[in-house]
Design a protein around this motif. Structure first.
Motif, PDB file in Angstrom:
ATOM      1  N   TYR A 150       0.847  -1.191   0.000  1.00  0.00           N
ATOM      2  CA  TYR A 150       0.000   0.000   0.000  1.00  0.00           C
ATOM      3  C   TYR A 150       0.880   1.238   0.000  1.00  0.00           C
ATOM      4  O   TYR A 150       1.899   1.294   0.701  1.00  0.00           O
ATOM      5  CB  TYR A 150      -0.921  -0.035   1.218  1.00  0.00           C
ATOM      6  N   SER A 151       0.498   2.228  -0.778  1.00  0.00           N
ATOM      7  CA  SER A 151       1.358   3.395  -1.025  1.00  0.00           C
ATOM      8  C   SER A 151       1.859   4.064   0.256  1.00  0.00           C
ATOM      9  O   SER A 151       3.023   4.465   0.346  1.00  0.00           O
ATOM     10  CB  SER A 151       0.620   4.413  -1.897  1.00  0.00           C
ATOM     11  N   GLU A 152       1.003   4.163   1.277  1.00  0.00           N
ATOM     12  CA  GLU A 152       1.396   4.847   2.513  1.00  0.00           C
ATOM     13  C   GLU A 152       2.399   4.041   3.342  1.00  0.00           C
ATOM     14  O   GLU A 152       2.986   4.576   4.292  1.00  0.00           O
ATOM     15  CB  GLU A 152       0.157   5.153   3.362  1.00  0.00           C
ATOM     16  N   ASN A 153       2.594   2.778   3.004  1.00  0.00           N
ATOM     17  CA  ASN A 153       3.505   1.927   3.774  1.00  0.00           C
ATOM     18  C   ASN A 153       4.906   1.834   3.165  1.00  0.00           C
ATOM     19  O   ASN A 153       5.823   1.306   3.801  1.00  0.00           O
ATOM     20  CB  ASN A 153       2.932   0.507   3.895  1.00  0.00           C
ATOM     21  N   ARG A 154       5.072   2.348   1.955  1.00  0.00           N
ATOM     22  CA  ARG A 154       6.320   2.084   1.229  1.00  0.00           C
ATOM     23  C   ARG A 154       7.529   2.780   1.841  1.00  0.00           C
ATOM     24  O   ARG A 154       8.617   2.187   1.905  1.00  0.00           O
ATOM     25  CB  ARG A 154       6.158   2.479  -0.239  1.00  0.00           C
ATOM     26  N   ASP A 155       7.362   4.008   2.336  1.00  0.00           N
ATOM     27  CA  ASP A 155       8.513   4.740   2.889  1.00  0.00           C
ATOM     28  C   ASP A 155       9.093   4.068   4.122  1.00  0.00           C
ATOM     29  O   ASP A 155      10.310   4.095   4.339  1.00  0.00           O
ATOM     30  CB  ASP A 155       8.116   6.183   3.231  1.00  0.00           C
ATOM     31  N   ARG A 156       8.250   3.439   4.937  1.00  0.00           N
ATOM     32  CA  ARG A 156       8.758   2.799   6.160  1.00  0.00           C
ATOM     33  C   ARG A 156       9.197   1.359   5.930  1.00  0.00           C
ATOM     34  O   ARG A 156       9.739   0.719   6.834  1.00  0.00           O
ATOM     35  CB  ARG A 156       7.696   2.844   7.272  1.00  0.00           C
ATOM     36  N   LEU A 157       8.978   0.847   4.726  1.00  0.00           N
ATOM     37  CA  LEU A 157       9.309  -0.555   4.446  1.00  0.00           C
ATOM     38  C   LEU A 157      10.329  -0.681   3.315  1.00  0.00           C
ATOM     39  O   LEU A 157      10.289  -1.624   2.530  1.00  0.00           O
ATOM     40  CB  LEU A 157       8.031  -1.336   4.104  1.00  0.00           C
ATOM     41  N   THR A 158      11.270   0.253   3.274  1.00  0.00           N
ATOM     42  CA  THR A 158      12.257   0.246   2.186  1.00  0.00           C
ATOM     43  C   THR A 158      13.131  -1.012   2.218  1.00  0.00           C
ATOM     44  O   THR A 158      13.478  -1.560   1.177  1.00  0.00           O
ATOM     45  CB  THR A 158      13.144   1.495   2.241  1.00  0.00           C
ATOM     46  N   LYS A 159      13.477  -1.482   3.423  1.00  0.00           N
ATOM     47  CA  LYS A 159      14.307  -2.691   3.537  1.00  0.00           C
ATOM     48  C   LYS A 159      13.553  -3.913   3.028  1.00  0.00           C
ATOM     49  O   LYS A 159      14.122  -4.768   2.342  1.00  0.00           O
ATOM     50  CB  LYS A 159      14.726  -2.925   4.989  1.00  0.00           C
ATOM     51  N   GLU A 160      12.273  -3.988   3.369  1.00  0.00           N
ATOM     52  CA  GLU A 160      11.461  -5.122   2.945  1.00  0.00           C
ATOM     53  C   GLU A 160      11.237  -5.109   1.428  1.00  0.00           C
ATOM     54  O   GLU A 160      11.268  -6.168   0.784  1.00  0.00           O
ATOM     55  CB  GLU A 160      10.123  -5.118   3.684  1.00  0.00           C
ATOM     56  N   ILE A 161      11.026  -3.928   0.887  1.00  0.00           N
ATOM     57  CA  ILE A 161      10.868  -3.801  -0.568  1.00  0.00           C
ATOM     58  C   ILE A 161      12.165  -4.188  -1.270  1.00  0.00           C
ATOM     59  O   ILE A 161      12.150  -4.893  -2.292  1.00  0.00           O
ATOM     60  CB  ILE A 161      10.418  -2.373  -0.933  1.00  0.00           C
ATOM     61  N   ALA A 162      13.306  -3.759  -0.694  1.00  0.00           N
ATOM     62  CA  ALA A 162      14.607  -4.120  -1.272  1.00  0.00           C
ATOM     63  C   ALA A 162      14.822  -5.632  -1.230  1.00  0.00           C
ATOM     64  O   ALA A 162      15.345  -6.224  -2.189  1.00  0.00           O
ATOM     65  CB  ALA A 162      15.727  -3.403  -0.527  1.00  0.00           C
ATOM     66  N   LEU A 163      14.407  -6.268  -0.122  1.00  0.00           N
ATOM     67  CA  LEU A 163      14.517  -7.729  -0.015  1.00  0.00           C
ATOM     68  C   LEU A 163      13.691  -8.404  -1.096  1.00  0.00           C
ATOM     69  O   LEU A 163      14.155  -9.335  -1.767  1.00  0.00           O
ATOM     70  CB  LEU A 163      14.047  -8.194   1.366  1.00  0.00           C
TER      71      LEU A 163
END
Length: 259
Positions: A150-163
């Motif tokens: 969800y768009s509002e969650n992306r900034d705080r989940l950069t490590k998870e997105i990178a994984l």
């Protein structure tokens, strides 16, 4: 418990088996499962074609993956268990339930569905296969991963997105296209849900583009015994977006089964 590259196996007690989604691996469950290992045996598998399980895969169908899960769990000496399937892992879980339902104490469809692809979704799968064939996996991952959150969650989940991007980029092209075709061709298994002799937990994100809310509502009432958890401000990746809430929900569900 022993550990190998194509699975992890930690803790002891009643068994929870985790199946990852498309272009994911067992690693998406690593942190999620750790607190559960104080009470349960937790097993997570790399499905055929993904993670470290990429050698000699000839069949990416949900049925073939279900057969692999059964065989691998037999090797690990697990006889009955609760199966947790995220996205494509849930499709595999439904194929498993159809073929080997007597082995299940319960099933959790974690941002997943028993419904088949719509004609529009099938068309999108075909276009994605063409894109990956033409431009490669890395280019596909640049646009595939972030919209799962969800768009509002992306900034705080950069490590998870990178994984997720790292796991996805390391997936062989044949597995990406094979997985897409297998998901496109999977059948309607709502009848399996309706006939389930085990309890089913549904976890849905209200902002999940992959499993829209109307599709969630079409199926969550079908089993005789079901629990449903809807998460606001959550996309397709609840194990990262709402770790605490989804884990606690799973724990409550497990308690209703194992006591």
């Amino acid at each position: 418990m022993t550990n190998a590259t194509t699975y992890f196996d930690h803790g002891s007690g009643d068994t929870l088996v985790f199946l990852h989604g498309f272009c994911e691996s067992k690693d998406v469950w690593t942190e999620f499962a750790k607190p559960l290992q104080q009470k349960f045996r937790t097993v997570a598998l790399d499905l055929p074609g993904f993670g470290d399980n990429t050698q000699g895969i000839a069949d990416y169908s949900m049925e073939s993956m279900a057969d692999y899960v059964k065989t691998k769990l037999e090797e690990l000496g697990v006889k009955k268990y609760l199966l947790v399937g995220h996205s494509m892992g849930g499709y595999v879980g439904m194929a498993f339930a159809e073929k080997y339902g007597s082995m299940l104490n319960g099933l959790c469809l974690f941002h997943s569905s028993a419904l088949p692809d719509t004609d529009e979704k099938k068309d999108n799968r075909n276009k994605t296969i063409e894109f990956v064939e033409k431009h490669g996996v890395e280019k596909f991952m640049q646009s595939f991963i972030e919209p799962l959150f969800y768009s509002e969650n992306r900034d705080r989940l950069t490590k998870e997105i990178a994984l997720m991007k790292e796991i996805g980029t390391n997936t062989p092209k044949e597995s990406v296209t094979g997985g897409l075709a297998a998901m496109r061709d999977r059948k309607d298994r709502t009848d399996v849900l309706a006939a389930a002799k085990f309890p089913v937990l549904f976890i849905f994100g209200k902002e999940d583009g992959a499993v829209p809310l109307d599709k969630a509502l079409e199926q969550c009432h079908l089993p005789d015994n079901s629990m449903v958890y809807f998460l606001g401000k959550t996309g397709h990746m609840g194990m990262f977006e709402r770790t605490y809430e989804t884990r606690k929900t799973l724990e409550k569900f497990v308690e209703t089964i194992y006591g």
